[in-house]
Design an enzyme around this catalytic site. Structure first.
Site, mmCIF file in Angstrom:
data_model
loop_
_atom_site.group_PDB
_atom_site.id
_atom_site.type_symbol
_atom_site.label_atom_id
_atom_site.label_comp_id
_atom_site.label_asym_id
_atom_site.label_seq_id
_atom_site.Cartn_x
_atom_site.Cartn_y
_atom_site.Cartn_z
ATOM 1 N N ASP A 203 0.839 -1.196 0.000
ATOM 2 C CA ASP A 203 0.000 0.000 0.000
ATOM 3 C C ASP A 203 0.875 1.248 0.000
ATOM 4 O OD1 ASP A 203 -2.365 1.762 0.771
ATOM 5 O OD2 ASP A 203 -3.280 -0.220 0.905
ATOM 6 N N HIS A 258 -3.640 5.750 3.356
ATOM 7 C CA HIS A 258 -4.413 4.547 3.061
ATOM 8 C C HIS A 258 -3.819 3.307 3.732
ATOM 9 C CE1 HIS A 258 -6.055 1.408 0.285
ATOM 10 N NE2 HIS A 258 -7.109 2.205 0.273
ATOM 11 N N SER A 446 -11.190 -1.503 -0.497
ATOM 12 C CA SER A 446 -9.946 -1.426 0.277
ATOM 13 C C SER A 446 -10.173 -1.723 1.741
ATOM 14 C CB SER A 446 -9.324 -0.028 0.168
ATOM 15 O OG SER A 446 -8.532 0.114 -0.960
#
Length: 533
Positions: A203, A258, A446
């Site tokens: 990520d 994220h 996600s």
């Protein structure tokens, strides 16, 4: 490649009551939405409109070419030729692999034409489009003592019923015990994870956070381009998230943090502060593959290889390979490239399971990579009522679904997107560069994917020597049926049958097979004591 989430830009700081005004508003929204009165006022979006699919334009940044050792110069010469059609530079990744980087991104049709030209060169064995990936979340926006546990409806929903109105009709949904969450706490009497259950989060990288630091092991930064990496040196042993802010995102160009959010859903520490993860004693290994505006396919593929213990040129081999690889990212409108598929196949042969997001374009997941790759578990997103979230990709490619949040599908009492419908997790307060540790709700496939990875980490903790094939089979079996939410129309997974086998459900994990028992006091004439190990 991009991440597959949506996030709220309002979040909580780690100081609890000492929150900013924006954070206090979020807290009020989250609390109010759990009360019966607020539940009656929660209105779904009338249209359930899905986001527009990401187009092909600007989706390919170059080519990854595999060739014989003597053909590197031939590939480089062809890419530099005026007749090639685009300005490009060539670098040698390792013997037998070259990377052609376009000066400007091009669309898939043009890239395929260029790839076909390179493929005709003597000694070339394969040409893969180096597509651009982004996070698979759409940017907006015995209970443990961790104070926000009551808000984590993606892990355990405390409500028995939920009243709502849709199309002028009132509905009352009855929720099963734990709701349509992962229900990971059902396994916590057996295990909460262990140092042997390592989950690699491929990520944007890591940020310091009191709910994550104790569960974080050494990772790596696999971003090869120093401008995308924003740390000045490309690949290095430090997976620190330098921010993925992107002017091309327009008014919402700020960093998403994220990787931090995904990591919290998997393994936020049980420590009486903030949130708690599905596997609060598992370990997180950040493998940074997404930087400014996203990341390239070859970096994602090399990240898969490194995380699973394979050899990546120019890096030190991973001494703690991850059993579980979480890829909450997507590239829409492209097939699974050979280069990426080979990396996935190699990881699986080394014993790792690759769990990927279906993508957030509201389209068939067969048109999104890596969801359309083989040897992966592809995860779709559901709302807290067990229906498909409107943004979630769907189709036969989906293996199973998990709670991904549905901020955009529901409205609070002021008719604003309901932040309480999101997946709450660890975050950072910085707009561009890192600020202080915080918490925030986000939505996307996600957010669904790490829910499955967290349950997988619990399974690995109970049976550390489980094979990749066995773990994949157990995960696909550990699901509950989709509820028949007739009011949700095309998003009713029970009727549409395009959301996978069911919703991940830790209460369905076959623990009698997985948890090897510990036997003590086993003597002739005495009753042995058997307990979970």
């Amino acid at each position: 490649y991009e991440h597959a989430h949506e996030e709220s830009r309002q979040g909580r700081t780690t100081r609890g009551a000492a929150v900013l005004a924006g954070g206090a508003l979020v807290f009020a929204s989250l609390v109010a939405a759990t009360s019966p009165a607020a539940a009656e006022d929660a209105l779904p979006s009338p249209s359930f409109a899905a986001p527009s699919p990401v187009g092909d334009s600007g989706n390919v940044v170059g080519l990854v070419v595999e060739h014989s050792a003597t053909s590197a110069a031939r590939v480089g010469s062809a890419a530099r030729s005026n007749s090639f059609g685009v300005a490009a530079a060539t670098t040698t990744v390792e013997p037998g692999v070259s990377k052609i980087t376009f000066d400007e991104p091009t669309d898939t049709t043009e890239a395929e034409r260029l790839a076909a030209r390179i493929a005709r060169l003597p000694g070339v064995t394969d040409v893969s489009l180096n597509t651009w990936f982004v996070p698979a979340a759409l940017p907006p926006g015995g209970a443990p003592s961790d104070p926000y546990f009551g808000d984590l409806h993606g892990i355990w929903d405390h409500r028995d019923t939920f009243a709502y109105s849709m199309g002028g009709t009132n509905h009352l949904a009855t929720l099963p015990k734990g709701g349509y969450a992962t229900k990971a706490p059902a396994l916590w009497k057996l295990t909460r994870g262990s140092s042997k259950s390592i989950v690699a989060v491929l990520d944007t990288g890591s940020t310091p956070h009191p709910d994550l630091d104790a569960n974080t092991v050494k990772g790596y930064d696999l971003i090869s381009d120093k401008d995308t990496a924003r740390d000045g040196n490309g690949r290095d042993p430090n997976p620190n998230d330098e921010g993925d802010y992107c002017e091309e995102w327009g008014s919402d160009a700020r960093s998403t943090w994220h990787g931090t959010h995904v990591a919290g859903t998997i393994a936020a520490v049980q420590n009486s502060i903030g949130v708690i993860g599905n596997a609060p004693r598992a370990k997180i290994q950040h493998v940074r593959v997404l930087g400014g505006c996203g990341g390239s396919m070859d970096d994602v593929a090399d990240g898969i290889t490194w995380a699973s213990g394979g050899k990546v040129a120019g890096t030190k081999r991973n001494t703690k390979p991850a059993k579980i690889l979480n890829l909450s990212l997507e590239a829409a409108g492209v097939p699974c490239s050979n280069y990426l598929q080979k990396a996935i196949n190699g990881a699986r042969k080394r014993g790792s399971v690759v769990i990927v997001a279906a993508g957030n374009n509201g389209i068939d997941a067969r048109n999104t990579s890596p969801a359309n790759c083989k040897n992966v578990i592809t995860v779709g997103a559901t709302s807290f009522l067990g229906a498909r979230a409107s943004y979630s990709n769907y189709g036969n490619t989906i293996d199973l679904s998990a709670p991904g949040g549905a901020i955009g599908d529901w409205r609070d009492s002021n008719n604003n997107p309901d932040l309480a419908a999101g997946i709450y997790s660890t975050h950072n307060s910085g707009s561009y560069g890192q600020g202080s540790p915080s918490y925030a709700p986000m939505q996307g496939t996600s957010m669904a994917t790490p829910g499955v990875s967290g349950v997988a980490a619990l399974i690995v903790a109970m049976r550390p020597k489980i094979t990749a094939k066995q773990l994949e089979r157990v995960l696909r079996q550990s699901v509950s049926k989709f509820p028949n939410q007739t009011s949700h129309g095309a998003l009713n997974c029970a009727k549409a049958k395009n959301c996978g086998k069911g919703i991940i459900d830790a209460t369905r994990v076959p623990t009698t097979f997985i948890a090897k028992p510990k036997v003590s006091n086993a003597r002739v004439g005495r009753k042995a004591k058997v307990s979970p190990k």
